[in-house]
Design a protein around this motif. Structure first.
Motif, PDB file in Angstrom:
ATOM      1  N   GLY A  34      55.927  55.502  10.112  1.00 48.90           N
ATOM      2  CA  GLY A  34      55.727  56.928  10.312  1.00 48.90           C
ATOM      3  C   GLY A  34      56.818  57.460  11.228  1.00 48.90           C
ATOM      4  O   GLY A  34      57.486  56.692  11.927  1.00 48.90           O
ATOM      5  N   ILE A  35      57.008  58.770  11.240  1.00 49.19           N
ATOM      6  CA  ILE A  35      58.028  59.376  12.104  1.00 49.19           C
ATOM      7  C   ILE A  35      57.341  60.390  13.006  1.00 49.19           C
ATOM      8  O   ILE A  35      56.524  61.193  12.534  1.00 49.19           O
ATOM      9  N   ALA A  36      57.675  60.376  14.288  1.00 45.29           N
ATOM     10  CA  ALA A  36      57.165  61.377  15.221  1.00 45.29           C
ATOM     11  C   ALA A  36      58.059  62.606  15.110  1.00 45.29           C
ATOM     12  O   ALA A  36      59.218  62.579  15.525  1.00 45.29           O
ATOM     13  N   LEU A  37      57.529  63.676  14.508  1.00 48.24           N
ATOM     14  CA  LEU A  37      58.311  64.890  14.253  1.00 48.24           C
ATOM     15  C   LEU A  37      57.671  66.095  14.924  1.00 48.24           C
ATOM     16  O   LEU A  37      56.469  66.110  15.181  1.00 48.24           O
ATOM     17  N   THR A  38      58.493  67.128  15.169  1.00 52.05           N
ATOM     18  CA  THR A  38      57.964  68.402  15.642  1.00 52.05           C
ATOM     19  C   THR A  38      57.653  69.272  14.429  1.00 52.05           C
ATOM     20  O   THR A  38      58.012  68.931  13.301  1.00 52.05           O
ATOM     21  N   GLY A  39      57.009  70.394  14.624  1.00 53.36           N
ATOM     22  CA  GLY A  39      56.590  71.257  13.518  1.00 53.36           C
ATOM     23  C   GLY A  39      57.724  71.774  12.659  1.00 53.36           C
ATOM     24  O   GLY A  39      57.645  71.761  11.433  1.00 53.36           O
ATOM     25  N   THR A  40      58.815  72.217  13.282  1.00 55.75           N
ATOM     26  CA  THR A  40      59.923  72.768  12.495  1.00 55.75           C
ATOM     27  C   THR A  40      60.651  71.676  11.725  1.00 55.75           C
ATOM     28  O   THR A  40      61.219  71.939  10.670  1.00 55.75           O
ATOM     29  N   GLU A  41      60.627  70.445  12.235  1.00 62.12           N
ATOM     30  CA  GLU A  41      61.240  69.329  11.503  1.00 62.12           C
ATOM     31  C   GLU A  41      60.477  69.040  10.218  1.00 62.12           C
ATOM     32  O   GLU A  41      61.072  68.803   9.170  1.00 62.12           O
ATOM     33  N   VAL A  42      59.159  69.070  10.298  1.00 63.16           N
ATOM     34  CA  VAL A  42      58.326  68.825   9.119  1.00 63.16           C
ATOM     35  C   VAL A  42      58.580  69.907   8.077  1.00 63.16           C
ATOM     36  O   VAL A  42      58.752  69.616   6.885  1.00 63.16           O
ATOM     37  N   SER A  44      61.247  71.747   7.685  1.00 62.25           N
ATOM     38  CA  SER A  44      62.587  71.560   7.143  1.00 62.25           C
ATOM     39  C   SER A  44      62.601  70.429   6.118  1.00 62.25           C
ATOM     40  O   SER A  44      63.221  70.547   5.055  1.00 62.25           O
ATOM     41  N   LEU A  45      61.905  69.331   6.397  1.00 54.07           N
ATOM     42  CA  LEU A  45      61.829  68.213   5.457  1.00 54.07           C
ATOM     43  C   LEU A  45      61.070  68.594   4.191  1.00 54.07           C
ATOM     44  O   LEU A  45      61.416  68.164   3.095  1.00 54.07           O
ATOM     45  N   ASN A  70      69.866  63.305  10.288  1.00 50.66           N
ATOM     46  CA  ASN A  70      70.077  64.749  10.389  1.00 50.66           C
ATOM     47  C   ASN A  70      68.961  65.489   9.678  1.00 50.66           C
ATOM     48  O   ASN A  70      68.810  65.375   8.467  1.00 50.66           O
ATOM     49  N   VAL A  71      68.168  66.246  10.441  1.00 53.16           N
ATOM     50  CA  VAL A  71      67.178  67.165   9.883  1.00 53.16           C
ATOM     51  C   VAL A  71      67.617  68.553  10.354  1.00 53.16           C
ATOM     52  O   VAL A  71      67.459  68.888  11.523  1.00 53.16           O
ATOM     53  N   PRO A  72      68.211  69.364   9.449  1.00 52.86           N
ATOM     54  CA  PRO A  72      68.751  70.661   9.884  1.00 52.86           C
ATOM     55  C   PRO A  72      67.671  71.583  10.436  1.00 52.86           C
ATOM     56  O   PRO A  72      66.495  71.436  10.099  1.00 52.86           O
ATOM     57  N   GLU A  73      68.100  72.520  11.262  1.00 51.19           N
ATOM     58  CA  GLU A  73      67.145  73.468  11.852  1.00 51.19           C
ATOM     59  C   GLU A  73      66.445  74.246  10.758  1.00 51.19           C
ATOM     60  O   GLU A  73      67.030  74.569   9.725  1.00 51.19           O
ATOM     61  N   PHE A  74      65.179  74.567  10.993  1.00 47.79           N
ATOM     62  CA  PHE A  74      64.390  75.330  10.035  1.00 47.79           C
ATOM     63  C   PHE A  74      64.888  76.770  10.024  1.00 47.79           C
ATOM     64  O   PHE A  74      65.095  77.376  11.073  1.00 47.79           O
ATOM     65  N   HIS A  76      63.555  79.617   9.288  1.00 50.27           N
ATOM     66  CA  HIS A  76      62.701  80.660   9.874  1.00 50.27           C
ATOM     67  C   HIS A  76      62.178  80.269  11.252  1.00 50.27           C
ATOM     68  O   HIS A  76      61.235  80.872  11.750  1.00 50.27           O
ATOM     69  N   GLY A  77      62.781  79.238  11.844  1.00 44.86           N
ATOM     70  CA  GLY A  77      62.365  78.812  13.180  1.00 44.86           C
ATOM     71  C   GLY A  77      62.879  79.794  14.219  1.00 44.86           C
ATOM     72  O   GLY A  77      63.885  80.463  14.040  1.00 44.86           O
ATOM     73  N   ASN A  78      62.181  79.855  15.334  1.00 49.33           N
ATOM     74  CA  ASN A  78      62.600  80.762  16.405  1.00 49.33           C
ATOM     75  C   ASN A  78      63.232  79.950  17.526  1.00 49.33           C
ATOM     76  O   ASN A  78      63.819  78.907  17.278  1.00 49.33           O
ATOM     77  N   ARG A  79      63.077  80.361  18.740  1.00 49.68           N
ATOM     78  CA  ARG A  79      63.723  79.666  19.856  1.00 49.68           C
ATOM     79  C   ARG A  79      63.154  78.271  20.085  1.00 49.68           C
ATOM     80  O   ARG A  79      63.721  77.473  20.811  1.00 49.68           O
ATOM     81  N   PHE A  80      62.020  77.946  19.444  1.00 46.87           N
ATOM     82  CA  PHE A  80      61.424  76.617  19.582  1.00 46.87           C
ATOM     83  C   PHE A  80      61.910  75.656  18.506  1.00 46.87           C
ATOM     84  O   PHE A  80      61.308  74.617  18.282  1.00 46.87           O
ATOM     85  N   ASN A  81      62.988  76.013  17.819  1.00 45.67           N
ATOM     86  CA  ASN A  81      63.539  75.158  16.772  1.00 45.67           C
ATOM     87  C   ASN A  81      64.005  73.834  17.374  1.00 45.67           C
ATOM     88  O   ASN A  81      64.313  73.753  18.563  1.00 45.67           O
ATOM     89  N   HIS A  82      64.104  72.819  16.554  1.00 46.08           N
ATOM     90  CA  HIS A  82      64.426  71.469  17.025  1.00 46.08           C
ATOM     91  C   HIS A  82      65.930  71.207  17.030  1.00 46.08           C
ATOM     92  O   HIS A  82      66.700  71.947  16.419  1.00 46.08           O
ATOM     93  N   GLU A  83      66.316  70.132  17.694  1.00 45.41           N
ATOM     94  CA  GLU A  83      67.705  69.684  17.703  1.00 45.41           C
ATOM     95  C   GLU A  83      67.932  68.827  16.452  1.00 45.41           C
ATOM     96  O   GLU A  83      67.191  67.882  16.202  1.00 45.41           O
ATOM     97  N   PRO A  84      68.944  69.119  15.625  1.00 42.57           N
ATOM     98  CA  PRO A  84      69.099  68.456  14.326  1.00 42.57           C
ATOM     99  C   PRO A  84      69.314  66.942  14.372  1.00 42.57           C
ATOM    100  O   PRO A  84      68.788  66.226  13.540  1.00 42.57           O
ATOM    101  N   LYS A  85      70.081  66.425  15.323  1.00 40.45           N
ATOM    102  CA  LYS A  85      70.412  64.996  15.308  1.00 40.45           C
ATOM    103  C   LYS A  85      69.755  64.217  16.448  1.00 40.45           C
ATOM    104  O   LYS A  85      70.287  63.200  16.879  1.00 40.45           O
TER     105      LYS A  85
END
Length: 160
Positions: A34-42, A44-45, A70-74, A76-85
């Motif tokens: 499994g992968i520990a991801l944040t909401g915007t990463e999910v 984007s995937l 590399n999971v590119p930024e979402f 429609h993400g706002n300032r809480f977007n994730h770091e891609p790499k």
């Protein structure tokens, strides 16, 4: 003809695949993590974005980390977007982690991600392989063997 899937893993939607890994490495053992991801990463995937072409995994302090994926930024993400790499923690059982650590430390093997996918329950998973690097002559030999098996199949279909 469709290539048969690994029997253990139920892949519903493949997001990213590392095809080069099967050529560059001799794969010994496969794991599903499994992968520990944040909401915007999910999110984007789920849109099919992401790359694991030059990524690898390493064991640090009893945990496995996916590096350089590399999971590119979402979009429609706002300032809480994730770091891609950013490094992402992989979720595995402790016995699997110990097995990986032993193989990497003693036998000089590499942890290579083969694919990122969503399983039937909608969870993001990584197919991780314990692999041994191939030299150039090994790659040529492997390619010849693969071509010969393909040719054998053609001959058997034609004459049998």
């Amino acid at each position: 003809m469709v290539r048969p899937r690994h029997a253990e893993f139920d892949k519903k939607k493949v997001v990213a695949e590392n095809r080069r890994a099967r050529f560059d490495y001799a794969i010994e053992d496969k794991f599903e993590a499994g992968i520990a991801l944040t909401g915007t990463e999910v999110k984007s995937l789920r849109f099919g974005e992401g790359s694991i072409a030059e990524s690898y995994a390493e064991v640090k302090n009893g945990e496995v980390w996916l590096i350089n994926s590399n999971v590119p930024e979402f979009s429609h993400g706002n300032r809480f977007n994730h770091e891609p790499k950013r490094p992402r923690k992989l979720l595995l059982k402790s016995r699997e982690i110990e097995k990986m650590f032993g193989a990497v430390a003693r036998q000089g093997m590499t942890l290579v991600p083969l694919s990122i996918y969503f399983n039937s329950r909608g969870r993001a998973k990584v197919e991780l392989a314990l692999a041994r690097g191939r030299k150039a002559h090994d790659k040529r030999e492997h390619e010849k063997e693969k071509d010969w098996k393909r040719e054998q199949g053609r001959l058997l279909r034609q004459h049998g």
